[in-house]
Motif scaffolding. Sequence first.
Motif, PDB file in Angstrom:
ATOM      1  N   PRO A 189     -81.893  48.527 -11.129  1.00 25.67           N
ATOM      2  CA  PRO A 189     -83.559  48.528 -10.845  1.00 25.67           C
ATOM      3  C   PRO A 189     -84.158  49.872 -10.979  1.00 25.67           C
ATOM      4  CG  PRO A 189     -81.974  48.933  -8.882  1.00 25.67           C
ATOM      5  CD  PRO A 189     -81.317  48.509  -9.693  1.00 25.67           C
ATOM      6  N   PRO A 190     -85.390  50.035 -11.357  1.00 31.03           N
ATOM      7  CA  PRO A 190     -85.910  51.311 -11.469  1.00 31.03           C
ATOM      8  C   PRO A 190     -85.606  52.427 -10.304  1.00 31.03           C
ATOM      9  CG  PRO A 190     -87.584  49.348 -12.200  1.00 31.03           C
ATOM     10  CD  PRO A 190     -86.407  48.858 -11.548  1.00 31.03           C
ATOM     11  N   THR A 191     -85.003  53.553 -10.620  1.00 33.19           N
ATOM     12  CA  THR A 191     -84.662  54.220  -9.537  1.00 33.19           C
ATOM     13  C   THR A 191     -85.198  55.738  -9.644  1.00 33.19           C
ATOM     14  OG1 THR A 191     -82.665  53.153  -9.401  1.00 33.19           O
ATOM     15  CG2 THR A 191     -82.640  55.276  -8.690  1.00 33.19           C
ATOM     16  N   LEU A 192     -85.994  56.025  -8.614  1.00 30.33           N
ATOM     17  CA  LEU A 192     -86.733  57.329  -8.453  1.00 30.33           C
ATOM     18  C   LEU A 192     -85.717  58.234  -7.596  1.00 30.33           C
ATOM     19  CD1 LEU A 192     -89.079  59.094  -9.363  1.00 30.33           C
ATOM     20  CD2 LEU A 192     -90.228  58.090  -7.472  1.00 30.33           C
ATOM     21  N   LEU A 193     -85.321  59.207  -8.041  1.00 34.34           N
ATOM     22  CA  LEU A 193     -84.440  60.347  -7.289  1.00 34.34           C
ATOM     23  C   LEU A 193     -85.236  61.556  -7.037  1.00 34.34           C
ATOM     24  CD1 LEU A 193     -81.076  59.865  -8.968  1.00 34.34           C
ATOM     25  CD2 LEU A 193     -81.937  58.859  -6.767  1.00 34.34           C
ATOM     26  N   VAL A 194     -85.535  62.296  -6.037  1.00 31.85           N
ATOM     27  CA  VAL A 194     -86.508  63.422  -5.779  1.00 31.85           C
ATOM     28  C   VAL A 194     -85.771  64.496  -5.045  1.00 31.85           C
ATOM     29  CG1 VAL A 194     -88.525  61.844  -5.769  1.00 31.85           C
ATOM     30  CG2 VAL A 194     -87.240  62.566  -3.787  1.00 31.85           C
ATOM     31  N   ASP A 195     -86.138  65.433  -5.154  1.00 33.10           N
ATOM     32  CA  ASP A 195     -85.426  66.673  -4.581  1.00 33.10           C
ATOM     33  C   ASP A 195     -83.986  66.979  -5.179  1.00 33.10           C
ATOM     34  OD1 ASP A 195     -87.416  66.887  -2.732  1.00 33.10           O
ATOM     35  OD2 ASP A 195     -86.330  66.003  -1.092  1.00 33.10           O
ATOM     36  N   VAL A 196     -84.058  66.651  -6.537  1.00 35.20           N
ATOM     37  CA  VAL A 196     -82.749  66.868  -7.280  1.00 35.20           C
ATOM     38  C   VAL A 196     -82.589  68.272  -7.835  1.00 35.20           C
ATOM     39  CG1 VAL A 196     -81.327  66.103  -9.468  1.00 35.20           C
ATOM     40  CG2 VAL A 196     -82.876  64.520  -8.140  1.00 35.20           C
ATOM     41  N   GLU A 197     -81.465  68.766  -7.641  1.00 38.67           N
ATOM     42  CA  GLU A 197     -81.171  70.220  -7.902  1.00 38.67           C
ATOM     43  C   GLU A 197     -80.165  70.449  -8.866  1.00 38.67           C
ATOM     44  OE1 GLU A 197     -80.613  72.440  -4.236  1.00 38.67           O
ATOM     45  OE2 GLU A 197     -82.453  71.895  -3.279  1.00 38.67           O
ATOM     46  N   PRO A 198     -80.486  71.624  -9.708  1.00 42.11           N
ATOM     47  CA  PRO A 198     -79.199  72.088 -10.479  1.00 42.11           C
ATOM     48  C   PRO A 198     -77.884  71.764  -9.925  1.00 42.11           C
ATOM     49  CG  PRO A 198     -80.966  73.755 -10.608  1.00 42.11           C
ATOM     50  CD  PRO A 198     -81.117  72.707  -9.632  1.00 42.11           C
ATOM     51  N   GLY A 199     -76.780  71.239 -10.807  1.00 41.89           N
ATOM     52  CA  GLY A 199     -75.449  70.939 -10.333  1.00 41.89           C
ATOM     53  C   GLY A 199     -75.320  69.702 -10.091  1.00 41.89           C
ATOM     54  N   MET A 200     -76.509  68.887  -9.547  1.00 39.76           N
ATOM     55  CA  MET A 200     -76.307  67.484  -9.124  1.00 39.76           C
ATOM     56  C   MET A 200     -75.921  66.709 -10.466  1.00 39.76           C
ATOM     57  SD  MET A 200     -79.169  67.135  -6.088  1.00 39.76           S
ATOM     58  CE  MET A 200     -79.090  67.836  -4.592  1.00 39.76           C
ATOM     59  N   THR A 201     -75.406  65.607 -10.214  1.00 39.94           N
ATOM     60  CA  THR A 201     -75.099  64.757 -11.276  1.00 39.94           C
ATOM     61  C   THR A 201     -76.145  64.302 -12.254  1.00 39.94           C
ATOM     62  OG1 THR A 201     -73.121  63.833 -10.104  1.00 39.94           O
ATOM     63  CG2 THR A 201     -73.695  62.833 -11.962  1.00 39.94           C
ATOM     64  N   ALA A 202     -77.132  63.726 -11.592  1.00 40.75           N
ATOM     65  CA  ALA A 202     -78.331  63.410 -12.331  1.00 40.75           C
ATOM     66  C   ALA A 202     -79.280  64.491 -12.856  1.00 40.75           C
ATOM     67  CB  ALA A 202     -79.260  62.576 -11.438  1.00 40.75           C
ATOM     68  N   PHE A 203     -78.998  65.681 -12.612  1.00 38.60           N
ATOM     69  CA  PHE A 203     -79.650  66.918 -13.358  1.00 38.60           C
ATOM     70  C   PHE A 203     -78.728  67.360 -14.511  1.00 38.60           C
ATOM     71  CE2 PHE A 203     -80.894  71.098 -14.194  1.00 38.60           C
ATOM     72  CZ  PHE A 203     -82.089  71.237 -13.858  1.00 38.60           C
ATOM     73  N   THR A 204     -77.246  67.387 -14.353  1.00 40.24           N
ATOM     74  CA  THR A 204     -76.484  67.666 -15.302  1.00 40.24           C
ATOM     75  C   THR A 204     -76.172  66.797 -16.142  1.00 40.24           C
ATOM     76  OG1 THR A 204     -75.488  69.033 -13.424  1.00 40.24           O
ATOM     77  CG2 THR A 204     -74.235  68.793 -15.554  1.00 40.24           C
ATOM     78  N   GLU A 205     -75.918  65.563 -15.932  1.00 38.86           N
ATOM     79  CA  GLU A 205     -75.371  64.486 -16.878  1.00 38.86           C
ATOM     80  C   GLU A 205     -76.656  63.704 -17.627  1.00 38.86           C
ATOM     81  OE1 GLU A 205     -72.404  61.930 -15.247  1.00 38.86           O
ATOM     82  OE2 GLU A 205     -71.089  63.514 -14.525  1.00 38.86           O
ATOM     83  N   GLU A 206     -76.444  63.388 -18.752  1.00 35.52           N
ATOM     84  CA  GLU A 206     -77.244  62.192 -19.238  1.00 35.52           C
ATOM     85  C   GLU A 206     -77.283  60.749 -18.537  1.00 35.52           C
ATOM     86  OE1 GLU A 206     -78.906  60.494 -23.359  1.00 35.52           O
ATOM     87  OE2 GLU A 206     -76.645  60.570 -23.250  1.00 35.52           O
ATOM     88  N   THR A 207     -78.405  60.548 -18.066  1.00 36.82           N
ATOM     89  CA  THR A 207     -78.413  59.264 -17.216  1.00 36.82           C
ATOM     90  C   THR A 207     -79.065  58.194 -18.161  1.00 36.82           C
ATOM     91  OG1 THR A 207     -80.500  59.908 -16.362  1.00 36.82           O
ATOM     92  CG2 THR A 207     -78.563  59.997 -14.956  1.00 36.82           C
ATOM     93  N   PHE A 208     -78.130  57.274 -18.672  1.00 40.42           N
ATOM     94  CA  PHE A 208     -78.667  56.216 -19.832  1.00 40.42           C
ATOM     95  C   PHE A 208     -79.117  54.838 -18.998  1.00 40.42           C
ATOM     96  CE2 PHE A 208     -78.454  54.671 -24.262  1.00 40.42           C
ATOM     97  CZ  PHE A 208     -79.090  55.691 -24.727  1.00 40.42           C
ATOM     98  N   GLY A 209     -80.290  55.112 -18.391  1.00 30.60           N
ATOM     99  CA  GLY A 209     -80.810  53.772 -17.680  1.00 30.60           C
ATOM    100  C   GLY A 209     -81.994  54.108 -16.818  1.00 30.60           C
ATOM    101  N   PRO A 210     -82.843  53.320 -16.201  1.00 29.01           N
ATOM    102  CA  PRO A 210     -84.108  53.398 -15.672  1.00 29.01           C
ATOM    103  C   PRO A 210     -83.707  54.336 -14.344  1.00 29.01           C
ATOM    104  CG  PRO A 210     -82.960  51.178 -15.135  1.00 29.01           C
ATOM    105  CD  PRO A 210     -82.198  51.866 -15.971  1.00 29.01           C
TER     106      PRO A 210
END
Length: 454
Positions: free
Chosen positions: A342-363
């Motif tokens: 599903p289209p996923t919206l993550l907020v309050d993401v900070e440096p060091g978190m996985t979605a900030f550091t890694e390439e997310t290949f999806g919605p």
Amino acid sequence: MLAPVNPTTGERLPPVVGFSAEESDAVIERAVAAFPAWRDTELSVRAAALQNAASALREQAEPLALTMASEMGKPYREGIAEVEKSAWCAEYYAQNAADFLKPETLASDASNSYVCYQPLGTVLGILPWNAPVWLALRFLAPALMAGNTCVMKADPHVPATAAILAKAFADAGLGNGIVENLPIHNGLVADAIAHPGIKAVSFTGSSQAGKKVAALAASGLKPAVLELGGSDPCVVLADADLNAACDVITLSRMINAGQSCIAVKRVIVEAAVYESVCERLYQRFSALTTGDPSIKDSQALGPIARDDLQQQLHRQVSETLLQGARCLCGGDLPSGPGFFYPPTLLVDVEPGMTAFTEETFGPVLAVSKADDFEQAMQLANTTDYGLGASIWTQSADKAQAAAHRLAAGQVAVNGIVKTDPRLPSGGIGLSGYGRELGPQGIREFVNVKQIWIA
């Protein structure tokens, strides 16, 4: 056997027999044998052949779009657009290669000194599954117009798409070694790179695989162009047109169900408008749906291409939430058939978190807050990648400053990061090196030869 799977249903598609090592060598040797005649072919004749290829691609638009939908889940409407863009790429190089390859006179102590651009030989293109027609054309069109012959090694999950594409080139008169399809398992790629007839390599794919390709090419002193992953930042300043920005961010993130190297992955928002941007993005994301990509008039997102990629994406989301981010919508692994996410919206993401550091290949989109312009620049550049970046602001000064300070191969101001045959595309850092497209792209696989006459 190459065993593709329909990502909409999870069911196996008809398998394709992969070539053996001996058959792979024979394909490469056909391309090597065809090189001298193609090298000596007039540019105008090469251009006519590329124009024919553009027409052949358009004639195969529907079969290509439907096959991409079944093999890797691209929505039909996006597949049709991809074929049209690919045809445009062929036409662009047919029309402009003569200017790009024109000899350049340089002053020296000679009576005449100049640089000319000559083809290298046979080039191997190692291509991914996410845009199997477009990424093939941005390799093939400039390499062919420069006078090289090409061997196209498509991803093993899209063999039928590659076969249709190869037939289109053959129908346009670019068969018999000029363009060769190489359906092999990834285990034979190293041998193909090492083949003495291969003079250069073009690779599009993950950073991890790109490192291996780079090492193999370098061991043979063969030039390579690598277009790898990205964790592209989009900076939204307080003075931006927020509705326009959120429209484009949503479009960029959802093209091909988010499976695009240059899609926005991280949004960095100035604090004064952070909550407003999060709310606007939530409204847009929560209105999106997923569905069968082969339905011609559907606006739904297609599936993730493979089960392992779906699982990896969910791991990244789950880890980011455990690390303290919030999920405004999506984030659940579907239980039905196929590999949807599903289209996923993550907020309050900070440096060091996985979605900030890694390439997310999806919605999946990661949104972070910045105190001001300076911190936004710092957060945007906190990445090992460097493919594309963008900024939204009405300040011409800040736009210019950001364009020069963002560490990326291309920067868009108040618009979407995209590839265009007229403009060079490529990255830095873990996003690779070399350039495709534009006048720079056609000069990657040539011998830049200096000629000095007393």
